[in-house]
Design an enzyme around this catalytic site. Structure first.
Site, PDB file in Angstrom:
ATOM      1  N   SER A 122       0.829  -1.217   0.000  1.00 60.52           N
ATOM      2  CA  SER A 122       0.000   0.000   0.000  1.00 60.52           C
ATOM      3  C   SER A 122       0.871   1.279   0.000  1.00 60.52           C
ATOM      4  CB  SER A 122      -0.957  -0.075   1.187  1.00 60.52           C
ATOM      5  OG  SER A 122      -1.962   0.877   1.090  1.00 60.52           O
ATOM      6  N   ASP A 137      -4.704   8.472  -0.559  1.00 58.54           N
ATOM      7  CA  ASP A 137      -4.811   8.893   0.837  1.00 58.54           C
ATOM      8  C   ASP A 137      -5.184  10.362   0.979  1.00 58.54           C
ATOM      9  OD1 ASP A 137      -4.223   6.345   1.567  1.00 58.54           O
ATOM     10  OD2 ASP A 137      -2.076   6.717   1.768  1.00 58.54           O
ATOM     11  N   HIS A 159      -4.539  -0.346  -4.179  1.00 57.39           N
ATOM     12  CA  HIS A 159      -5.977  -0.572  -3.928  1.00 57.39           C
ATOM     13  C   HIS A 159      -6.805  -0.113  -5.120  1.00 57.39           C
ATOM     14  CE1 HIS A 159      -5.164  -1.220   0.401  1.00 57.39           C
ATOM     15  NE2 HIS A 159      -4.361  -0.185   0.324  1.00 57.39           N
TER      16      HIS A 159
END
Lengths: 233, 233
Positions: A122, A137, A159
């Site tokens: 990630s 994010d 993701h």
């Protein structure tokens, strides 16, 4: 000789932390006794100690010790002495902020390029590209730069999510966001779905896991890459 | 005397650009002949001209002309002479980048505080808070600061989304991201759902539209605010 595993996520739904990757990591980190963990992204805002404990628990299953970089007096020395390095997920802005604050960007790049095995998940994968500009994010802290390791010739969107069919939400899809990125930037972007990872051996980058990945090049139609193929940009 | 409308989105599903807000805007921009449009966020990466044309088309329905700030030689002068101002959505990083590049942050704050009616949608609403740190956008450009107008005493999370029940995606929910923000920051955050807006009259901020909004205060349980109530932080 670069040796990296760049994973979309640490955890896939319904399975324990790193569980789906452990068979791969057993081989990848063969002969390594202690792994250096970089918990700077602080997933969920937890403490470095608590985060390191999660990594420790997972790697205990394959007989590898884990030590957090925050336990060392000198972060740079810890990196140069590491047998292997793992950067966990969380918030990419905070991760990059701490990497600059601790002044380890160049050191990290150097040891990776010299062959220290590196695992990113990630946020820890987002920093492998040229910039962190394709993170999902929230910008909860202001890092001194968006420039990251540049160990691979494209950026990562971890993701990665396909547009949700029939959605009535007016916020941008992931694909729209990446297209907006290419209005202002040239760097190719790889959308890596949860459960996919890249295996990097020197300059050969191969897509692993059971999903395809979506490659975005400026002014071109996105391409779906099959698992097992080399990622060429 | 501040007069602001701070909307989660310009467009709700199945309806034209700004359509759901037009009855409100007719009253809000009463007696205004020409509106100054700030297209810096460049929704979808379109040109300033193309974006301004979209705003023009919507405001024509209520007999208001729209002129893009990019059409003026001096952006600061355009702001001081404006009868009313509208900042559209798109990418908040690019919007803030251009606001600093054109050096209009302080001017914009000044005229809003002196009573020039201001409409923001999405990115144009995100900049009304103290910082842009609760945007959902991708960091496709690096602005010189995340500091924004500070015309309201909290930050906005536009296009607020509730966690999707039964989702197997491991990326953070909106609520998790805002909680992470509060690990590092104190500023309250209002999650504004699509179709909701804030009506600001001086220091009185009232939630409008048919949805509740979710207020996040550091170390407190989030609160659902009913439409029609004053937002107090």
């Amino acid at each position: 000789m670069k040796k990296m595993i760049i994973a979309s996520t640490s955890t896939i739904h319904g399975s324990a932390y790193l569980e789906y990757l452990l068979p791969t990591l057993t081989t990848f980190f063969k002969n390594i006794k202690t792994l250096l963990f970089i918990p700077y992204a602080r997933a969920g805002g937890i403490s470095y100690d608590a985060y390191t404990a999660i990594a420790q628990k997972a790697f205990k299953k394959i007989d590898i010790n884990v030590q957090g970089i925050h336990e060392y007096k000198n972060a740079s020395e810890a990196i140069f002495n590491a047998e292997g390095i793992f950067t966990g997920g969380g918030n990419t802005f905070e991760l990059v902020h701490q990497i600059y604050k601790n002044d380890i960007l160049i050191d990290l790049k150097k040891v990776i390029e010299n062959g220290t095995p590196y695992l990113g998940t990630s946020a820890g994968s987002n920093i492998c590209g040229a910039t962190m500009m394709n993170t999902n994010d929230m910008p909860i802290v202001y890092p001194p730069s968006f420039k990251t390791l540049g160990c691979i010739p494209f950026n990562i969107n971890a993701h990665y999510l396909d547009p949700i069919e029939g959605s009535t939400h007016m916020g941008e899809t992931r694909e729209t966001r990446i297209k907006e990125f290419h209005v202002f930037n040239e760097t190719p972007v790889l959308g890596l779905r949860e459960g996919s990872w890249l295996s990097v051996k020197n300059d050969t980058i191969v897509l692993q896991g059971k999903y395809t990945a979506r490659l975005f090049l400026k002014d071109k139609k996105p391409i779906e890459l099959e698992s097992g193929v080399e990622v060429l940009v």
